[in-house]
Design a protein around this motif. Structure first.
Motif, PDB file in Angstrom:
ATOM      1  N   THR A   1       0.835  -1.199   0.000  1.00  0.00           N
ATOM      2  CA  THR A   1       0.000   0.000   0.000  1.00  0.00           C
ATOM      3  C   THR A   1       0.868   1.246   0.000  1.00  0.00           C
ATOM      4  O   THR A   1       1.837   1.357   0.753  1.00  0.00           O
ATOM      5  CB  THR A   1      -0.918   0.013   1.238  1.00  0.00           C
ATOM      6  OG1 THR A   1      -1.741  -1.148   1.212  1.00  0.00           O
ATOM      7  CG2 THR A   1      -1.803   1.248   1.244  1.00  0.00           C
TER       8      THR A   1
ATOM      9  N   ARG B   1      -3.202   6.439  -0.209  1.00  0.00           N
ATOM     10  CA  ARG B   1      -4.232   5.404  -0.206  1.00  0.00           C
ATOM     11  C   ARG B   1      -5.448   5.875  -0.999  1.00  0.00           C
ATOM     12  O   ARG B   1      -5.776   7.061  -0.975  1.00  0.00           O
ATOM     13  CB  ARG B   1      -4.654   5.092   1.243  1.00  0.00           C
ATOM     14  CG  ARG B   1      -3.588   4.402   2.057  1.00  0.00           C
ATOM     15  CD  ARG B   1      -4.079   4.127   3.462  1.00  0.00           C
ATOM     16  NE  ARG B   1      -5.134   3.125   3.472  1.00  0.00           N
ATOM     17  CZ  ARG B   1      -5.933   2.882   4.512  1.00  0.00           C
ATOM     18  NH1 ARG B   1      -5.788   3.584   5.628  1.00  0.00           N
ATOM     19  NH2 ARG B   1      -6.841   1.951   4.448  1.00  0.00           N
TER      20      ARG B   1
ATOM     21  N   GLN C   1      -1.730   1.467  -4.576  1.00  0.00           N
ATOM     22  CA  GLN C   1      -0.696   0.492  -4.246  1.00  0.00           C
ATOM     23  C   GLN C   1       0.539   0.818  -5.087  1.00  0.00           C
ATOM     24  O   GLN C   1       0.454   1.557  -6.076  1.00  0.00           O
ATOM     25  CB  GLN C   1      -1.182  -0.930  -4.549  1.00  0.00           C
ATOM     26  CG  GLN C   1      -2.555  -1.262  -3.975  1.00  0.00           C
ATOM     27  CD  GLN C   1      -2.563  -1.346  -2.468  1.00  0.00           C
ATOM     28  OE1 GLN C   1      -1.749  -2.048  -1.873  1.00  0.00           O
ATOM     29  NE2 GLN C   1      -3.487  -0.631  -1.826  1.00  0.00           N
TER      30      GLN C   1
END
Length: 222
Positions: A119, A124, A127
């Protein structure tokens, strides 16, 4: 790389297409733009799981597709079937095949993308490839067709691991982002299609009651 603002969630309406249904499981053809499970807040309550559970209260999700991805997705009927199917996924007894259209013409006819993923916490839900901390991630690919005029390739993708956004990040990493990918594509590939051109087209899994292999297909609409 700056992230584009998240789009307003506007899931497609209309009934879901059931590909297979019995007392143990339900397999559906998820449309692009619909969450697999409810997201955060009431604005993201509509999902494939909640729609199915309105008709089949015992339905339980056992794996997910990205909101933008379309195609075959399995729900178990009840706790015992959920356990059995979850074990099949964990033991990699489930075969999955995707079709995508990507930017550029891939030189090799087939191959594997073996790049560890993790991640990208500051960005976020993105990835990224990380050779030090990433988890092993493996994708097989086969070029189905090349379009010289549009400079695109149609590829079949086999995920041998199940990392979040694996197919999207792996194709990006080799220089061929999937068309219509608002999260990973550049300006040209993002605007080259009205949706993410990634579809879960085939699925094979041991039936949780009989053990016989259940094989299902759903052709992409692109």
């Amino acid at each position: 790389m700056s992230l584009p603002p998240p789009p307003v969630y506007a899931p497609p309406s209309g009934p879901l297409r059931i590909v297979h249904q019995d007392e143990a499981l339900i397999v559906l053809d998820k449309p692009s733009g619909l969450l697999s499970v409810p997201g955060r807040g009431p604005a993201h309550a509509d999902s494939l799981a909640s729609r199915v559970q309105a008709e089949f209260p015992d339905a339980r999700i056992v794996h997910r597709l990205d909101m933008a991805t379309s195609g075959l997705i399995v729900l178990a009927r009840g706790a015992a079937m959920e356990r059995a199917l979850s074990i099949a996924f964990q033991k990699r007894q489930v075969e999955k095949l995707y079709v995508a259209v990507v930017a550029g013409q891939i030189a090799e006819d087939s191959g594997e993308i073996d790049l560890p993923l993790i991640t990208d916490w500051p960005n976020r839900p993105r990835q990224k490839v990380d050779f030090e901390l990433g988890k092993p991630s493996l994708t097989g690919f086969e070029v189905l067709a090349r379009d010289a005029a549009r400079s695109t390739s149609r590829v079949a993708l086999t995920p041998h691991t199940g990392r979040s956004h694996q197919l999207r990040v792996h194709l990006l990493a080799i220089g061929h982002p999937i068309l219509g990918d608002d999260l990973y594509g550049d300006a040209a590939s993002r605007t080259a299609a009205p949706r993410l051109l990634l579809h879960a087209t085939a699925l094979a899994l041991p039936h949780p009651q009989s053990g016989a292999m259940l094989r299902l297909e759903s052709p992409p609409d692109f």
